[in-house]
Structure formats: structure tokens, C-alpha cells
Design an enzyme around this catalytic site. Structure first.
Site, PDB file in Angstrom:
ATOM      1  N   GLY A 223       0.813  -1.200   0.000  1.00 26.65           N
ATOM      2  CA  GLY A 223       0.000   0.000   0.000  1.00 26.65           C
ATOM      3  C   GLY A 223       0.850   1.255   0.000  1.00 26.65           C
ATOM      4  CB  ALA A 226       0.241  11.427   3.164  1.00 25.75           C
ATOM      5  CB  SER A 227       4.195   9.196   5.602  1.00 25.63           C
ATOM      6  OG  SER A 227       3.546   7.985   5.909  1.00 25.63           O
ATOM      7  N   GLY A 228       4.557   7.610   2.511  1.00 21.69           N
ATOM      8  CA  GLY A 228       5.447   6.690   1.830  1.00 21.69           C
ATOM      9  C   GLY A 228       4.791   5.440   1.292  1.00 21.69           C
ATOM     10  CB  VAL A 230       4.030  -0.070   2.940  1.00 22.26           C
ATOM     11  CG1 VAL A 230       4.459  -1.184   3.874  1.00 22.26           C
ATOM     12  CG2 VAL A 230       3.855   1.227   3.691  1.00 22.26           C
ATOM     13  CE  LYS A 245       4.624   4.850   5.697  1.00 22.52           C
ATOM     14  NZ  LYS A 245       3.542   5.202   6.627  1.00 22.52           N
ATOM     15  CG  ASP A 336      -5.255   3.419  19.212  1.00 18.02           C
ATOM     16  OD1 ASP A 336      -6.456   3.320  19.570  1.00 18.02           O
ATOM     17  OD2 ASP A 336      -4.917   3.677  18.054  1.00 18.02           O
TER      18      ASP A 336
END
Length: 490
Positions: A223, A226-228, A230, A245, A336
Site C-alpha cells: 500500500g 501520504a508518508s510513503g 510500503v 516502509k 490505543d
């Protein structure tokens, strides 16, 4: 897409220090909330009132005005803190000191001009209503049978050429489920280091070798965000699959946080964590982050599509608690814990992910904001009362509700309403409560104590008699296979 979306489903005397909030100075935008004779809230910014919409009734506003204020304060602060979804590549490793600092920031925010201009303040009424009802959780708020039908049809179309006749699952042993803020960049101050300085320091703590000497890229891209990008790769020495990534550092503004997180995560290694494995600087300004890759998918798939036995629930809880206890003993709070962030191996291995630098290694960064997925949140996160490491124990209790009922409480409610119900109701109802054994009921009771002082700690829960009933981890394998078959993920 997030890591989990790759695989589509007491110590009573423990001292818990409440966050001490300093008195703001030189502020001109204080918010005072009162209730008028007709039950309307008075004193909230207009944009906040529009956010309430139909999510909190007039009667509820009249009965709990302070709760409504705290919910909207938390919601809007979280949106402001995270900014545009998709821009974060690191979830800060939180400590109780960080939480106290965050509470101070929230107090200052409440009395600033920013609080009077919510994320939705420039939207039309229609757009604002749509925004307030948006749920970034990948589990839709539509009824479960509709969700499953739509999702399965889409997946069936994508996998039309794939036959599942050769799948062997232990069908007779499985009961199927019937339809039914994380980084702290706001209060971390950047030093005078330049981007080149940060890159030099990052390079010093990365593997100096060529990643192609260690890993061989597979044909499977996992996938992009926005940041890179993978992708999956194979460790040339061990043959194990990993996720890598590729982060374009030119697009990242928080290199200081990256540097801090890599240093910490290199020392965080545990059998029940999805571990950071390696990092490389490639072509001067690209950072490659290597993490473990589990082939069983998220616990979410199992809890939504099958019904778990108590012994299987105990097995998962035991493994997750070991990870939580490890983090807590190192002064770290996950914040989380939920089924989405518990990944499984096909052999039943259970690992916790999405903390520290693990966050967004593969990722739909939109899911990383706390406002998007508040359903596992402890009440004290909103009220800021004695907010500390025991929030992870509450979230574990809600995850047990997932394993029993197939979803967390209030999942059909939009985020603001869910935050309100969590804060007002405290402990939620559990549909299958009467069918639970006394040992499981007591275990849940110790997790879901609204009074933080009465809530158990991880170390004590690991000794609870309910966990003595745990089944072998390999008992999870038939459930994983069944969930994969239903969701067409093989």
C-alpha cells in the site's frame, strides 16, 4: 491503508497522579458554559454548537453541560493537534509526564482564539453535519448485515478468479458471528538543528549497509500513504517476511521526532510486540523502516466473523497483557489498545502493534487520530482525571467486549456522541454478560472500573485465575482461517 488493513476483519494503593494543569496567563478568549432556561448551551463557540447537531440532545446538554464542554474540547483539540490526516508518520511513545503536558495544552487551548474556530467552522451547515457524522473507523456505521454484504461483494469482485474450493478449514469447530492523539509535537519544541543535521543523526543510528544485501523485495506492494510506499520483503538470512516502509524525508517536517522514536524503538523488543527490526537511509533522503509482518491479519477479522470461546479470549488477553506490562514497566503507555492493533500469526502468535515508531509503518494514517476511533477510550481521557497507564487496562476490557459481542460499544454512533456516552455512562453494557463465567466476569470487572484507583494493573491481571483457563495459541488458527475465508483474504 493501515497495517491491519493489509490482511482483511490491583494494586489499590498504586499512586496515580492526576495531571496538574497550570493557570494560563494573558488570555482573552475564555469559554464559560451555562445552560439557558430552554435547555440550550450558552457560551460555547458557534462552531462547536453546530458540531453537536443531533448527536447530543437538548435534554442531555441540560443534564450534563460540563461533559458536553469537555467532549467538544477534547474532540476539537485532537483535530487541531493532528492536523491534516495522512501527514503523521510517527505516533509518540507516551509517558505520564507527556499526558500532564498535553492536559496543560488542552487547558490553554480552551482559552485561546483557536478554540473558537473549530475544524468545521468554515463549512456550510450541510457539510458540517456530514463532517460530524464521519467515522474514520474502517468498520462502517451501517448495520452489520449491510456492511458484510457490501464488503463481501466488493471483495468477491476483486477476487473473482480466485477459487476457495481448496481451502481446508475446521468448519465443524467454528461458530460464526451472525450479522448483527497521539504524537506530542504541540508541546515538543524543535531545536535549532537543520534538516541536514537531523538526517546526519538519523543516518548514524541506522544500518549503514545496503538494504538489498539484507532483504529481497517480493512482488507484493502493501500500500501507500501520504508518508510513503510500503512493500513486503524477505529476510535473505532467515527467510522471514517483513514490511518495509519507504519514507521520503523531504516531505516530513518532524525529523526531530523521528530521531527520538528510532532511538527508543531500537531498544523495545518483546515477543508480544510487532518489533522494529531495522532502518536504512537510502538515496540520501529516503528512510526505509523495517518491521515484522504477521500473516494472520488483525484480531478484528476474528472477532467480527467468528465467536471466540472463553479459553481463546483468555489466550489473547494473556499475550496482550504481557505486551502492556512490558510497555508499562518501561514508563510507556500505548493509548490505543483494540483488536485492530492486535495482529495474529497463522500459528496463533499474538502481537501488539501501533505504538511509537510502529504507528503508520503501514498505514492509513487517517485512522491514527484518537477522534476517529474513540470507542475503546477510558472516560478519564476526556475528563483528564487521574489519566495514566491504566487507560490501557480499560481499553483491554473494551477489547474483551469486542471478543464477546463482535464490536465495541457505541460503534454505530459518530465520534462526538460516542465520546459523550463513554464519559456519561462509564462502564458499558455487555450483551453476552450473562453467558460469561464468574471468572471472566471478575476479570472484566477489574478492567472496566470507572474509578481509576480501583482498576487493576497489568502485573496483577497476569495472575488472574481467568487466564489459567487459556487455551493453546494454536486454537486460534481455525478462527483465523475461517475469517480469511469469509473475507476472501487468502
Amino acid at each position: 491503508m493501515s497495517f491491519v488493513n493489509i490482511f482483511k476483519r490491583r494494586k489499590p494503593k498504586e499512586e496515580t497522579t492526576a495531571a496538574i494543569i497550570g493557570t494560563p496567563t494573558n488570555v482573552n478568549h475564555d469559554i464559560h458554559v451555562s445552560v439557558t432556561a430552554d435547555g440550550s448551551l450558552e457560551g460555547l463557540p458557534g462552531s462547536w454548537l453546530r458540531q453537536i447537531g443531533t448527536q447530543i440532545t437538548k435534554a442531555e446538554q441540560n443534564e450534563n453541560p460540563e461533559v458536553v464542554k469537555k467532549v467538544l474540547q477534547y474532540y476539537n483539540f485532537s483535530v487541531k493537534k493532528h492536523g491534516v490526516p495522512g501527514q503523521e508518520i510517527v505516533k509518540h511513545i507516551f509517558t505520564e509526564h507527556d499526558i500532564a503536558e498535553e492536559s496543560k495544552e488542552m487547558d490553554l487551548y480552551m482559552q485561546s482564539k483557536d478554540a473558537h474556530k473549530s475544524k468545521d467552522s468554515d463549512l456550510s451547515s450541510e457539510d458540517s453535519e456530514k463532517s460530524n457524522n464521519f467515522n474514520s473507523n474502517h468498520r462502517s456505521t451501517v448495520p452489520l448485515n449491510v456492511e458484510k454484504d457490501c464488503g463481501n461483494n466488493l471483495l468477491q469482485t476483486k477476487n473473482l478468479a480466485q477459487s476457495i474450493d481448496n481451502l481446508t478449514i475446521e468448519a465443524d469447530e467454528i461458530e460464526y458471528r451472525k450479522p448483527s492523539i497521539t504524537d506530542n509535537d504541540i508541546y515538543r519544541r524543535r531545536s535549532n538543528m537543520s534538516d541536514d543535521d537531523y538526517m546526519r543523526d538519523i543516518k548514524k543510528i541506522c544500518n549503514p549497509g545496503d538494504p538489498s544485501d539484507f532483504y529481497e523485495k517480493t512482488l507484493k506492494d502493501l500500500g501507500s500513504g501520504a508518508s510513503g510506499m510500503v512493500f513486503a520483503a524477505t529476510n535473505k538470512r532467515t527467510g522471514e517476511l517483513v514490511a518495509i516502509k519507504d519514507i521520503d524525508m523531504k516531505k516530513q517536517s518532524k525529523k526531530d521526532l523521528l530521531l527520538s522514536e528510532i532511538k527508543i524503538m531500537k531498544d523495545f523488543q518483546h515477543k508480544n510486540l510487532v518489533n522494529f527490526l531495522d532502518a536504512f537511509v537510502v538515496n540520501v533522503d529516503h528512510l526505509w523502516v523495517v518491521m515484522e509482518l504477521l500473516d494472520g491479519g488483525p484480531l478484528t477479522d476474528v472477532v467480527t466473523e467468528t465467536v471466540m470461546k472463553e479459553g481463546q479470549i483468555a489466550a489473547v488477553c494473556y499475550e496482550v497483557l504481557q505486551a502492556i506490562n512490558y510497555l508499562h514497566n518501561r514508563g510507556t503507555i500505548h493509548r490505543d489498545i483494540k483488536s485492530d492493533n492486535v495482529l495474529l500469526g497463522m500459528d496463533g502468535t499474538v502481537k501488539v502493534t501501533d505504538f511509537g515508531f510502529c504507528a503508520n509503518v503501514i498505514g492509513n494514517e487517517q485512522r491514527e487520530t484518537m477522534v476517529g476511533t474513540p470507542y475503546w477510550m477510558a472516560p478519564e481521557v476526556v475528563t483528564r482525571q487521574k489519566y495514566g497507564k491504566k487507560v490501557d487496562i480499560w481499553s483491554l476490557g473494551i477489547m474483551i467486549v469486542e471478543m464477546l459481542d463482535g464490536e465495541p460499544p457505541y460503534l454505530k454512533a459518530p465520534p462526538i456522541r460516542a465520546l459523550y456516552l463513554i464519559t456519561v455512562n462509564g462502564r458499558p453494557n455487555i450483551l453476552r454478560w450473562d453467558s460469561c463465567s464468574p471468572k471472566l466476569q471478575d476479570f472484566i470487572d477489574q478492567c472496566l472500573q470507572v474509578d481509576v484507583d480501583n482498576r487493576a494493573i497489568a502485573e496483577d491481571l497476569l495472575q488472574h485465575e481467568f487466564l489459567e483457563e487459556r487455551m493453546e495459541l494454536k486454537s486460534l488458527t481455525p478462527l483465523i482461517r475461517a475469517a480469511k475465508r469469509i473475507l476472501h483474504k487468502n
